[in-house]
Design an enzyme around this catalytic site. Structure first.
Site, PDB file in Angstrom:
ATOM      1  N   GLU A  50       0.857  -1.194   0.000  1.00 28.50           N
ATOM      2  CA  GLU A  50       0.000   0.000   0.000  1.00 28.50           C
ATOM      3  C   GLU A  50       0.893   1.244   0.000  1.00 28.50           C
ATOM      4  O   GLU A  50       1.941   1.247   0.647  1.00 28.50           O
ATOM      5  CB  GLU A  50      -0.850  -0.014   1.288  1.00 28.50           C
ATOM      6  CG  GLU A  50      -1.647   1.250   1.540  1.00 28.50           C
ATOM      7  CD  GLU A  50      -2.218   1.329   2.973  1.00 28.50           C
ATOM      8  OE1 GLU A  50      -1.553   0.855   3.916  1.00 28.50           O
ATOM      9  OE2 GLU A  50      -3.334   1.854   3.122  1.00 28.50           O
ATOM     10  N   ASN A 110      -6.793   6.496  -1.811  1.00 26.97           N
ATOM     11  CA  ASN A 110      -5.756   5.507  -1.503  1.00 26.97           C
ATOM     12  C   ASN A 110      -6.039   4.342  -2.460  1.00 26.97           C
ATOM     13  O   ASN A 110      -7.002   3.596  -2.272  1.00 26.97           O
ATOM     14  CB  ASN A 110      -5.862   5.094  -0.021  1.00 26.97           C
ATOM     15  CG  ASN A 110      -4.727   4.183   0.409  1.00 26.97           C
ATOM     16  OD1 ASN A 110      -4.061   3.571  -0.419  1.00 26.97           O
ATOM     17  ND2 ASN A 110      -4.531   4.067   1.712  1.00 26.97           N
ATOM     18  N   LYS A 127      -9.440   2.398  -1.875  1.00 30.83           N
ATOM     19  CA  LYS A 127      -9.673   1.875  -0.516  1.00 30.83           C
ATOM     20  C   LYS A 127     -11.000   2.358   0.074  1.00 30.83           C
ATOM     21  O   LYS A 127     -11.276   3.575   0.106  1.00 30.83           O
ATOM     22  CB  LYS A 127      -8.506   2.299   0.375  1.00 30.83           C
ATOM     23  CG  LYS A 127      -8.506   1.680   1.774  1.00 30.83           C
ATOM     24  CD  LYS A 127      -7.201   2.058   2.476  1.00 30.83           C
ATOM     25  CE  LYS A 127      -7.068   1.488   3.863  1.00 30.83           C
ATOM     26  NZ  LYS A 127      -5.786   1.877   4.490  1.00 30.83           N
ATOM     27  N   GLU A 146      -5.838   9.000   7.577  1.00 27.84           N
ATOM     28  CA  GLU A 146      -6.436   8.550   6.304  1.00 27.84           C
ATOM     29  C   GLU A 146      -7.802   9.196   6.061  1.00 27.84           C
ATOM     30  O   GLU A 146      -8.172   9.447   4.925  1.00 27.84           O
ATOM     31  CB  GLU A 146      -6.537   7.027   6.288  1.00 27.84           C
ATOM     32  CG  GLU A 146      -5.180   6.373   6.215  1.00 27.84           C
ATOM     33  CD  GLU A 146      -5.252   4.932   5.773  1.00 27.84           C
ATOM     34  OE1 GLU A 146      -5.811   4.640   4.718  1.00 27.84           O
ATOM     35  OE2 GLU A 146      -4.738   4.077   6.530  1.00 27.84           O
ATOM     36  N   CYS A 172      -4.934  -2.800   2.848  1.00 29.02           N
ATOM     37  CA  CYS A 172      -4.645  -2.728   4.277  1.00 29.02           C
ATOM     38  C   CYS A 172      -5.853  -2.963   5.171  1.00 29.02           C
ATOM     39  O   CYS A 172      -6.259  -4.088   5.370  1.00 29.02           O
ATOM     40  CB  CYS A 172      -3.954  -1.407   4.621  1.00 29.02           C
ATOM     41  SG  CYS A 172      -3.189  -1.514   6.268  1.00 29.02           S
ATOM     42  N   ASN A 197       0.270  -1.009   5.419  1.00 28.52           N
ATOM     43  CA  ASN A 197       1.196  -0.295   6.313  1.00 28.52           C
ATOM     44  C   ASN A 197       0.537  -0.342   7.678  1.00 28.52           C
ATOM     45  O   ASN A 197      -0.436   0.377   7.916  1.00 28.52           O
ATOM     46  CB  ASN A 197       1.334   1.187   5.934  1.00 28.52           C
ATOM     47  CG  ASN A 197       2.101   1.447   4.653  1.00 28.52           C
ATOM     48  OD1 ASN A 197       3.297   1.699   4.671  1.00 28.52           O
ATOM     49  ND2 ASN A 197       1.402   1.411   3.526  1.00 28.52           N
TER      50      ASN A 197
HETATM   51  N1  CDT Z   1      -2.949   1.495   6.504  1.00 30.34           N
HETATM   52  C1  CDT Z   1      -3.887   0.954   7.304  1.00 30.34           C
HETATM   53  O1  CDT Z   1      -5.037   0.797   6.922  1.00 30.34           O
HETATM   54  N2  CDT Z   1      -3.477   0.577   8.552  1.00 30.34           N
HETATM   55  C2  CDT Z   1      -4.388   0.077   9.524  1.00 30.34           C
HETATM   56  C3  CDT Z   1      -4.007   0.559  10.866  1.00 30.34           C
HETATM   57  C4  CDT Z   1      -5.122   0.417  11.807  1.00 30.34           C
HETATM   58  S1  CDT Z   1      -4.796   1.084  13.392  1.00 30.34           S
HETATM   59  C5  CDT Z   1      -5.494   2.636  13.263  1.00 30.34           C
HETATM   60  C6  CDT Z   1      -4.473  -1.453   9.544  1.00 30.34           C
HETATM   61  O2  CDT Z   1      -5.592  -1.972   9.637  1.00 30.34           O
HETATM   62  O3  CDT Z   1      -3.463  -2.126   9.520  1.00 30.34           O
END
Ligand code: CDT
Length: 312
Positions: A50, A110, A127, A146, A172, A197
């Site tokens: 991502e 995204n 996304k 985000e 993600c 990420n």
């Molecule tokens: N990039 C992304 O979507 N990361 C989220 C972090 C969640 S914690 C606020 C994930 O689900 O891995």
């Protein structure tokens, strides 16, 4: 056993840190090196992370205009990414790439694309499940913006026939939601690919560190099994300017078993020969959707967003 096995040489190219000072050109050079390695190990398709081209910038408070100017792509391919597309055509390799998209109308998404072995974009996903917040949290160790920097994706969960494989995509946080995969499995997806990420620290609650990895894995494994699909997930991980993110990029078989897993938190290619007929056993028996699903009893899934009162 099925004697007419279709297979896909499937690779995941995990990335170590991309720091603020890294140029797009240097990042693309890393992606190209991993695409070459994946090819040399028998892969025909490689999954990149991502927002692969930059640091995970939603961790920084800044204006939307500044973020768009520094981190978004107004064109794909653009001058810095064209060499990756050219290499894909040269090597006859398909790929998934996540990046920050700025549309000609100025909408920020995204986004992830599928590119076929001819270097042509065959699918796009924006996304849908955007985690985090939009307001400044000065008390938090870092931000997760985000909801400030991106609009909710407007393309749904589609699947694409790319180089004779039916693929779905997500990004993600989408990987944690069962609806993501089921909608694609209902379109007969064979493989779902995604990048992520995931910060090692959850700024929203005091989540034990080990759960960041175990919830990631359990989400992918249950999704693969419950839908009879391959799932391939690529991390951007390690410490980006001091902000650590989990690794554990994996390829999961339709059995729900992890068949390849990255060991490092650096650039690393993992690769399998994915038997695309394996999922058929699950889709024909325990998860034969046509035979066993009861959508008339699933209505709340589309009628309600949040949990509410019991149904009378
Ligand atoms: N990039 C992304 O979507 N990361 C989220 C972090 C969640 S914690 C606020 C994930 O689900 O891995």
């Amino acid at each position: 056993m099925n004697d007419n096995k279709r297979s896909l040489g499937l690779a995941v190219a995990q990335m170590g840190a991309v720091n603020l000072a890294d140029t797009r050109e240097s990042v693309v050079a890393r992606l190209m090196a991993m695409m070459r390695e994946a090819k040399s190990r028998g892969a025909e398709f490689v999954v990149f992370p991502e927002l692969a081209l930059t640091t995970f910038f939603p961790r920084y408070w800044m204006s939307e205009a500044e973020a768009q100017q520094r981190f978004f792509e107004p064109a794909m391919p653009g001058p810095a990414t064209q060499p990756l597309f050219d290499l894909a055509r040269e090597l006859q390799m398909g790929f998934y790439l996540g990046y920050a998209e700025l549309t000609p109308e100025g909408q920020p998404f995204n986004t992830a694309i599928l590119v076929d072995r001819a270097g042509k974009i065959t699918g796009k996903y924006r996304k849908i499940h955007l985690p985090g917040h939009s307001e400044h949290k000065p008390e938090a160790p870092f931000q997760h913006l985000e909801k400030k920097f991106f609009e909710v994706g407007d393309l749904g969960f589609r699947v694409f026939d790319t180089d004779a494989v039916r693929m779905g995509m997500c990004i993600c946080n989408d990987r944690r939601w069962p609806e993501t995969y089921r909608v694609m499995a209902l379109q007969s997806a064979e493989v779902v690919v995604l990048g992520y990420n995931t910060p090692s620290v959850n700024i929203h609650w005091n989540e034990p560190a080990h759960l960041r990895t175990s919830t990631h894995l359990v989400s992918l494994q249950s999704a693969a099994y419950q839908n009879g699909i391959w799932v391939a997930a690529a991390a951007k991980c390690g410490s980006e300017d001091g902000h650590h993110m989990i690794g554990s990029s994996v390829i999961v078989a339709p059995t729900g078993e992890i068949v390849a897993r990255a060991l490092s938190e650096e650039d690393e290619v993992i690769c399998v020969k994915a038997d695309l007929t394996l999922g058929e056993f699950f889709r024909e028996h325990v998860f034969n959707f046509a035979k066993h699903r009861r959508p008339e009893h699933y209505k709340l899934i589309t009628e309600r967003t949040g949990a509410g009162e019991p149904v009378a």
